[in-house]
Write an enzyme that holds these catalytic residues in place. Structure first.
Site, PDB file in Angstrom:
ATOM      1  N   TYR A 156       5.280 -20.029 -12.963  1.00 49.22           N
ATOM      2  CA  TYR A 156       6.729 -20.139 -12.734  1.00 49.22           C
ATOM      3  C   TYR A 156       7.021 -21.471 -12.057  1.00 49.22           C
ATOM      4  O   TYR A 156       6.162 -22.069 -11.395  1.00 49.22           O
ATOM      5  CB  TYR A 156       7.264 -18.963 -11.911  1.00 49.22           C
ATOM      6  CG  TYR A 156       6.770 -18.889 -10.484  1.00 49.22           C
ATOM      7  CD1 TYR A 156       7.406 -19.605  -9.460  1.00 49.22           C
ATOM      8  CD2 TYR A 156       5.700 -18.071 -10.128  1.00 49.22           C
ATOM      9  CE1 TYR A 156       6.976 -19.529  -8.148  1.00 49.22           C
ATOM     10  CE2 TYR A 156       5.259 -17.981  -8.820  1.00 49.22           C
ATOM     11  CZ  TYR A 156       5.905 -18.711  -7.827  1.00 49.22           C
ATOM     12  OH  TYR A 156       5.478 -18.640  -6.523  1.00 49.22           O
ATOM     13  N   CYS A 157       8.234 -21.957 -12.248  1.00 47.18           N
ATOM     14  CA  CYS A 157       8.651 -23.223 -11.642  1.00 47.18           C
ATOM     15  C   CYS A 157      10.020 -23.010 -10.994  1.00 47.18           C
ATOM     16  O   CYS A 157      10.272 -21.980 -10.382  1.00 47.18           O
ATOM     17  CB  CYS A 157       8.666 -24.334 -12.690  1.00 47.18           C
ATOM     18  SG  CYS A 157       9.738 -23.999 -14.108  1.00 47.18           S
TER      19      CYS A 157
END
Length: 261
Positions: free
Chosen positions: A70-71
């Site tokens: 995830y970012c």
């Protein structure tokens, strides 16, 4: 040939993370945001991943371990997911919406509280479960709900569900609480789990469903309940058997006669 990665929703990602935390399946979880954002807040168990550290991670991580990234918003994570896929990792996920969308989907685990009954508290103690996480498993990866289901204890299952536990977790054999509830054959309990949205057609590690179990163990009452609730009789095991082919009694066979090949 490049292996494709999968884009998944925060809800799907949260379910995979809960399974990992419960010891049901492994997961390598990575946060690709900057160091300041990571220190300010990140998901428990997530390692920070950078371009500089990517090579080292690829070298030590087994390629059969599922990878989730995830970012901030779900864009940079796709780049990293593609990189893992290029290195032939077999199961790679990029989380749409990033950290801000995923974090709210993972609230604190359900726990015993002042509103919990003494009976539930004693049950948790007796079977060595974690009172701070009612989704946490113990022997054979059974969660408190699974143990209650195996014992036919609808009262405990009702209270656990009211505490917000996750009914979709699976044990070390890949079975969910529905399969286990069919063992003692408590119809009220089975119906409660169905009403809670449990997967009727969950396939365990051999591809078998709860319907197949009830057919092979001669439990027509449980079969009737599952079929009326929408269980699919046309699913096949990994060995290519239908539920009708596993029926142990004439009554079970009769219930499944319309599904015969």
């Amino acid at each position: 040939m490049t292996t494709a990665f999968q884009r998944i929703s925060p809800a799907q990602a949260a379910d995979l993370i809960r399974r990992s935390r419960a010891g049901i399946q492994p997961l390598a979880l990575f946060d690709t945001r900057d160091e300041r954002s990571y220190r300010h807040g990140h998901l428990t168990g997530a390692d920070r991943l950078t371009e500089q550290g990517f090579g080292d991670m690829v070298a030590i991580l087994p390629k059969n371990i599922p990878v989730m990234i995830y970012c901030y918003h779900g864009n940079a994570s796709q780049v990293y997911a593609g990189m893992f896929a290029d290195f032939r990792f077999s199961e790679v996920y990029s989380v749409d919406g990033g950290y801000e969308a995923l974090a709210p989907a993972l609230p604190d685990p359900p726990a015993l509280s002042s509103r919990s009954s003494r009976e539930l508290a004693d049950f948790i103690t007796k079977y060595h479960f974690n009172p701070a996480n009612l989704d946490s498993p113990w022997d054979f990866a059974l969660t408190p709900l699974m143990r209650a289901a195996l014992l036919g204890r609808d009262d405990l299952a009702e209270e656990l569900l009211a505490h917000g536990i996750n009914p979709h977790l699976r044990n070390s054999d890949g079975n969910n609480a529905l399969w286990l509830a069919c063992v003692p054959g408590n119809a009220v309990l089975v119906q409660r789990l169905i009403d809670a949205g449990i997967n009727l057609d969950n396939r365990n590690l051999t591809g078998a469903t709860a319907l197949m179990y009830t057919a092979s163990s001669g439990k027509p009452e449980m079969m009737t309940l599952l079929l009326k609730s929408g269980a699919n009789p046309l699913i096949r095991t990994d060995d290519d058997y239908l539920a009708v082919e596993l029926a142990a009694t004439a009554e079970c066979l009769q219930l499944l006669r319309h599904t015969a090949a």
